[in-house]
Design a protein around this motif. Sequence first.
Motif, PDB file in Angstrom:
ATOM      1  N   SER A   1      38.134  41.192  42.907  1.00 61.57           N
ATOM      2  CA  SER A   1      36.901  40.709  43.541  1.00 61.57           C
ATOM      3  C   SER A   1      36.161  41.859  44.214  1.00 61.57           C
ATOM      4  O   SER A   1      34.924  41.897  44.225  1.00 61.57           O
ATOM      5  CB  SER A   1      37.227  39.612  44.564  1.00 61.57           C
ATOM      6  OG  SER A   1      37.921  38.561  43.930  1.00 61.57           O
TER       7      SER A   1
ATOM      8  N   ASP B   1      35.224  36.913  37.450  1.00 58.28           N
ATOM      9  CA  ASP B   1      36.273  37.251  38.423  1.00 58.28           C
ATOM     10  C   ASP B   1      37.362  36.187  38.296  1.00 58.28           C
ATOM     11  O   ASP B   1      37.073  34.985  38.302  1.00 58.28           O
ATOM     12  CB  ASP B   1      35.671  37.233  39.846  1.00 58.28           C
ATOM     13  CG  ASP B   1      36.662  37.722  40.891  1.00 58.28           C
ATOM     14  OD1 ASP B   1      37.656  38.385  40.503  1.00 58.28           O
ATOM     15  OD2 ASP B   1      36.451  37.448  42.090  1.00 58.28           O
TER      16      ASP B   1
ATOM     17  N   GLU C   1      34.588  36.425  47.028  1.00 57.95           N
ATOM     18  CA  GLU C   1      35.419  36.405  48.232  1.00 57.95           C
ATOM     19  C   GLU C   1      36.592  37.378  48.082  1.00 57.95           C
ATOM     20  O   GLU C   1      37.296  37.378  47.062  1.00 57.95           O
ATOM     21  CB  GLU C   1      35.951  34.982  48.476  1.00 57.95           C
ATOM     22  CG  GLU C   1      36.447  34.804  49.891  1.00 57.95           C
ATOM     23  CD  GLU C   1      37.061  33.434  50.123  1.00 57.95           C
ATOM     24  OE1 GLU C   1      37.837  33.311  51.077  1.00 57.95           O
ATOM     25  OE2 GLU C   1      36.773  32.512  49.335  1.00 57.95           O
TER      26      GLU C   1
ATOM     27  N   THR D   1      41.189  34.542  45.188  1.00 59.40           N
ATOM     28  CA  THR D   1      40.310  33.917  44.206  1.00 59.40           C
ATOM     29  C   THR D   1      41.119  32.832  43.509  1.00 59.40           C
ATOM     30  O   THR D   1      42.140  33.122  42.894  1.00 59.40           O
ATOM     31  CB  THR D   1      39.828  34.976  43.185  1.00 59.40           C
ATOM     32  OG1 THR D   1      39.268  36.058  43.914  1.00 59.40           O
ATOM     33  CG2 THR D   1      38.826  34.414  42.215  1.00 59.40           C
TER      34      THR D   1
HETATM   35 MG   LIG Z   1      39.873  37.936  43.969  1.00 60.29          MG
END
Ligand SMILES: [Mg+2]
Length: 304
Positions: free
Chosen positions: A27, A73, A44, A53
Amino acid sequence: MGDAPILNPRETDVVIPILGATGAGKSSFVNRLLESIGHLERAEVGENLTSCTDRLGVYTVELSGGVRVIVLDTPGFDDGIESDMKILKDVVGWLRKVYGRNSASALGGVIYVHDISQDRLSGSSSRTNMHIQMLNKECGLSLDKVTFVTSKWSQGLPDEVLEGREEELIRMYWNKMVRPEGARLRRLRVGAEAPCALEVVKSIVQDVKAERARRAERAAPHTKVFVGLRKKVSTIFSDASTIMHRPSQKAPPATEPDVRVIITTVGVLGVGGETTTVDEGIQKKLEKLEKRLFKRVLELLARV
Ligand SMILES: [Mg+2]
Ligand SMILES: Nc1nc2c(ncn2[C@@H]2O[C@H](COP(=O)(O)OP(=O)(O)OP(=O)(O)O)[C@@H](O)[C@H]2O)c(=O)[nH]1
């Protein structure tokens, strides 16, 4: 896949999933990319040991030259094979949902993030090969579309130590993959001279563009034959149609098979429509149809 947003696909899209173990910096890589092109959106980033995540994140970046890069992601690997497969299946599922049978060509490459500051390799590192094989089977991902990115070089450890780890990593897990003609390896350092996330993405996009151009060139001769064939059939069709509709003609009206051949041929060729490329199989089929159509037209003309 959860509620990952679904986009309207574009032919020029380049999709890049970011894969790697929990906490590797996936991320953060996405955020560096978004930041470098002035996007305000952020993925995030976690400080905990568990995966931060928890679902597929879809981030869109427009690059110059009309290319839209879609960065996926993903949640981190490390809960075992089953959870690795679920993550990969989500990626494949998303690709199929958006791009259907064009998923393989939309998949521009995969970035595999690895935390170089770790002094022990996570279980998922030993499964990298398996992950790539799965994506190869499902979406035709080849090794030259894989980029290993090592993160966290700036953790206070001397470069020699981290370089030693990198060598070990290559020797133990990536040796058959990291080759000049295979997967690429990039270090994600912090500093002016270091390649940034945007550079890594740009170099993938460049490769994808070159590959797409090569593919288009290979298809070009087919396109030429196709256009010629279409013109020929179009002429045959209009001649046949004139003869068949002449009120004084003695010929019997076109039979159902005649009409079927004409409709199929003209339909497949899309007379008056866009020029598209055809593969060899379709081309052979078209040539066969053309011969059949030509024979039928000659038979009809002989009866006039
Ligand atoms: Mg992540
Ligand atoms: N020093 C340093 N820290 C980093 C780097 N990349 C990520 N981090 C830190 O590593 C931690 C985890 O980063 P994330 O980007 O959330 O990692 P992730 O791979 O997305 O993790 P999951 O979503 O949980 O799988 C955060 O504290 C980041 O600030 C890096 O290149 N250098």
